[in-house]
Design a protein around this motif. Structure first.
Motif, PDB file in Angstrom:
ATOM      1  N   GLY A  17       0.077  23.275   9.749  1.00  0.00           N
ATOM      2  CA  GLY A  17      -1.057  23.100  10.654  1.00  0.00           C
ATOM      3  C   GLY A  17      -2.111  22.179  10.090  1.00  0.00           C
ATOM      4  N   HIS A  18      -1.690  21.235   9.239  1.00  0.00           N
ATOM      5  CA  HIS A  18      -2.621  20.370   8.513  1.00  0.00           C
ATOM      6  C   HIS A  18      -3.013  19.119   9.287  1.00  0.00           C
ATOM      7  CE1 HIS A  18       1.090  18.180   7.875  1.00  0.00           C
ATOM      8  NE2 HIS A  18       1.620  19.272   7.322  1.00  0.00           N
ATOM      9  N   GLY A  19      -2.234  18.725  10.275  1.00  0.00           N
ATOM     10  CA  GLY A  19      -2.590  17.587  11.121  1.00  0.00           C
ATOM     11  C   GLY A  19      -2.296  16.217  10.544  1.00  0.00           C
ATOM     12  N   VAL A  20      -1.614  16.141   9.392  1.00  0.00           N
ATOM     13  CA  VAL A  20      -1.279  14.832   8.812  1.00  0.00           C
ATOM     14  C   VAL A  20      -0.120  14.220   9.589  1.00  0.00           C
ATOM     15  CG1 VAL A  20      -0.528  13.597   6.742  1.00  0.00           C
ATOM     16  CG2 VAL A  20      -2.105  15.541   6.545  1.00  0.00           C
ATOM     17  N   ASP A  21      -0.273  12.970   9.984  1.00  0.00           N
ATOM     18  CA  ASP A  21       0.668  12.294  10.865  1.00  0.00           C
ATOM     19  C   ASP A  21       2.090  12.286  10.292  1.00  0.00           C
ATOM     20  OD1 ASP A  21       1.898   9.303  11.658  1.00  0.00           O
ATOM     21  OD2 ASP A  21       0.951  10.393  13.308  1.00  0.00           O
ATOM     22  N   GLN A  28       7.318   7.123   7.137  1.00  0.00           N
ATOM     23  CA  GLN A  28       7.273   5.719   6.715  1.00  0.00           C
ATOM     24  C   GLN A  28       7.063   5.622   5.200  1.00  0.00           C
ATOM     25  OE1 GLN A  28       5.225   3.061   9.295  1.00  0.00           O
ATOM     26  NE2 GLN A  28       4.644   1.645   7.669  1.00  0.00           N
ATOM     27  N   LEU A  29       6.212   6.481   4.666  1.00  0.00           N
ATOM     28  CA  LEU A  29       5.994   6.501   3.220  1.00  0.00           C
ATOM     29  C   LEU A  29       7.293   6.820   2.489  1.00  0.00           C
ATOM     30  CD1 LEU A  29       3.949   6.499   0.811  1.00  0.00           C
ATOM     31  CD2 LEU A  29       3.747   8.969   1.171  1.00  0.00           C
ATOM     32  N   GLU A  61      13.181   2.525  -0.410  1.00  0.00           N
ATOM     33  CA  GLU A  61      13.480   1.088  -0.505  1.00  0.00           C
ATOM     34  C   GLU A  61      13.038   0.526  -1.855  1.00  0.00           C
ATOM     35  OE1 GLU A  61      12.455  -3.102   1.905  1.00  0.00           O
ATOM     36  OE2 GLU A  61      11.946  -1.140   2.789  1.00  0.00           O
ATOM     37  N   PHE A  62      11.862   0.955  -2.321  1.00  0.00           N
ATOM     38  CA  PHE A  62      11.371   0.457  -3.616  1.00  0.00           C
ATOM     39  C   PHE A  62      12.272   0.902  -4.759  1.00  0.00           C
ATOM     40  CE2 PHE A  62       9.091   1.121  -7.586  1.00  0.00           C
ATOM     41  CZ  PHE A  62       8.582  -0.153  -7.810  1.00  0.00           C
ATOM     42  N   PRO A 110       7.192  -5.197   2.932  1.00  0.00           N
ATOM     43  CA  PRO A 110       6.106  -5.202   3.913  1.00  0.00           C
ATOM     44  C   PRO A 110       5.641  -3.789   4.252  1.00  0.00           C
ATOM     45  CG  PRO A 110       7.884  -6.671   4.596  1.00  0.00           C
ATOM     46  CD  PRO A 110       8.394  -5.903   3.422  1.00  0.00           C
ATOM     47  N   GLN A 111       4.341  -3.646   4.452  1.00  0.00           N
ATOM     48  CA  GLN A 111       3.694  -2.394   4.865  1.00  0.00           C
ATOM     49  C   GLN A 111       3.589  -1.347   3.754  1.00  0.00           C
ATOM     50  OE1 GLN A 111       2.108  -1.953   7.921  1.00  0.00           O
ATOM     51  NE2 GLN A 111       2.547  -4.141   7.981  1.00  0.00           N
TER      52      GLN A 111
END
Length: 330
Positions: free
Chosen positions: A43-47, A53-54, A60-61, A132-133
Motif C-alpha cells: 500500500g506504498h503507492g510507488v509506481d 523499468q528499473l 541490461e547493465f 538510454p533512460q
C-alpha cells in the motif's frame, strides 16, 4: 513448530494521514521494530511501471562485459563514492561478498556547498552512457523512495510516541540518500554461498526492493528466518543509528543473503539516513532502559557508546567495506 514470518504492514493509512489510521499503522510498526527490526510494507503507492523499468535496465547493465561496466567504476567517482564495483570487491566482516553493484546517491551539482567543501559521499552519480533512460529512471526512483522514507520516518516517530515531525526536524529534513543496485551471480556450485555476510545497516531506515529469486535472511530472536519476495512490497529495516537513538528499544537486526539460486538475483537497497553532519543523540523515551548488550551484536561493538556525527560513523564503516578505495579517495 512455529513458523516465524516478518510482519506485513499496509501503510496506506499512514499515507492518507488520518489520525486513526496512522495510529494503527504506527502500532504495527512499533511491534515489528521491537520484535524483528524488519517489516514488509504494501500500500506504498510507488509506481509499479517505474520499478519494472528499473529492474529491466539493471539487468541490461549487468549483462554487459566487465570492461564496459568498469567505465563507471567507483574510482572514477572519487570522494562522491559512486559507481560500479565487480564481484568480490566489497567486503563484509573482512570477507568478499559474492555480488557486483553500482553505488548512487542524491544527485548534487558542483556548486552545492557540500560538494564544494569536498564532503565525502556527496556529488555526481556515474551512469552508463550506452543505456538510454538509465539515469532518468534511477533518479526518479530515488525521488520516490525519498518521499516514502519521509512518510515511514513519520510513522516510526508516531510508533515511539513522538510528534510525527520528530526525525524530520532533527535528522532527516535533508537526509543522506544512498542507493545501491546489486547483482548476485548464479551459484553454480553444490554448496550455499554468501552473497552478503551477516551485518547490520548503518543509518536509520533501509527500504529494499528485491526480485523474486529470494535469499534474504534475518536473524530473529529464535534464529535465522527467510524474508522471501512478496509481490508489490518493500522490505524495511532499521539501522544502527535508530538503535542508538532509541537506546536499544529498536535494535538494528543482523541480516545476510544466502545464494542458492542458479540465476542472477537483483536487489535494490535504498538507505534513508541522517544528515551527514548531524550529531546523533539518544531520544528521551519513557520507561526505556538502555539495551547495550554487545554479546548479541554481530560485530561485538556498541552503537550506544558511539559519539559524533552520522558522517563520522559512516566513514568508519565504509573504510572497512572498500579499504583500498578508501585509502585512495577519502
Amino acid at each position: 513448530m512455529t513458523i516465524l514470518q516478518v510482519p506485513i504492514i499496509d501503510i496506506s493509512g499512514l499515507i492518507a494521514q488520518t489520525n486513526n489510521s496512522a495510529d494503527v499503522v504506527a502500532d504495527q510498526i512499533r511491534q515489528a521494530c521491537q520484535n524483528y527490526g524488519f517489516f514488509y510494507i504494501v500500500g506504498h503507492g510507488v509506481d509499479a511501471q517505474l520499478q519494472q523499468q528499473l529492474e529491466n535496465l539493471s539487468q541490461e547493465f549487468f549483462a554487459q562485459d566487465e570492461e564496459t561496466k568498469l567505465k563507471i567504476r567507483m574510482a572514477v567517482g572519487g570522494r562522491a563514492w559512486r559507481g560500479y564495483f565487480p564481484v568480490g570487491n566489497e567486503l563484509t566482516s573482512g570477507r568478499p561478498d559474492l555480488k557486483e553493484g553500482i553505488y548512487f546517491g542524491a544527485e548534487l551539482e558542483e556548486n552545492h556547498p557540500l560538494v564544494k567543501a569536498g564532503t565525502p559521499m556527496h556529488g555526481h552519480n556515474l551512469f552508463p552512457s550506452n543505456i538510454p533512460q538509465f539515469r532518468e529512471t534511477v533518479i526518479e526512483y530515488m525521488e520516490s523512495m525519498t518521499q516514502l522514507g519521509h512518510i515511514l520516518m513519520a510513522g516510526i516517530a508516531l510508533s515511539l510516541g513522538l510528534e510525527k515531525s520528530y526525525f524530520a526536524e532533527r535528522y532527516t529534513k535533508d537526509p543522506l540518500i544512498l542507493f545501491r543496485i546489486f547483482n548476485y551471480p548464479p551459484n553454480l556450485s553444490s554448496q550455499s554461498v554468501w552473497g552478503v555476510g551477516e551485518h547490520t545497516d548503518y543509518g536509520v531506515l533501509t527500504i529494499l526492493k528485491q526480485d523474486n529469486v529470494g535469499g534474504l535472511q534475518i536473524k530473529s530472536k529464535f534464529g535465522w528466518i527467510d524474508a522471501p519476495s512478496i509481490p508489490d512490497s518493500f522490505v524495511c529495516n532499521i539501522g544502527d543509528m535508530l538503535d542508538r537513538m532509541t537506546q536499544g528499544l529498536y535494535r538494528s537486526t543482523p541480516h545476510r543473503v544466502r545464494n542458492l539460486s542458479r540465476t542472477n538475483r537483483l536487489s535494490f537497497p535504498f538507505f534513508f539516513d541522517p544528515n551527514f553532519n548531524v550529531e546523533v543523540k539518544p531520544i528521551e523515551l519513557k520507561d526505556v532502559v538502555m539495551n547495550d548488550d554487545k554479546s548479541d551484536r554481530w560485530d561485538r561493538a556498541s552503537v550506544q557508546e558511539f559519539r559524533g556525527t552520522y558522517g563520522d560513523y559512516l566513514l568508519k564503516k565504509v573504510s572497512k567495506v572498500f579499504p583500498e578505495l578508501h585509502q585512495k579517495v577519502l
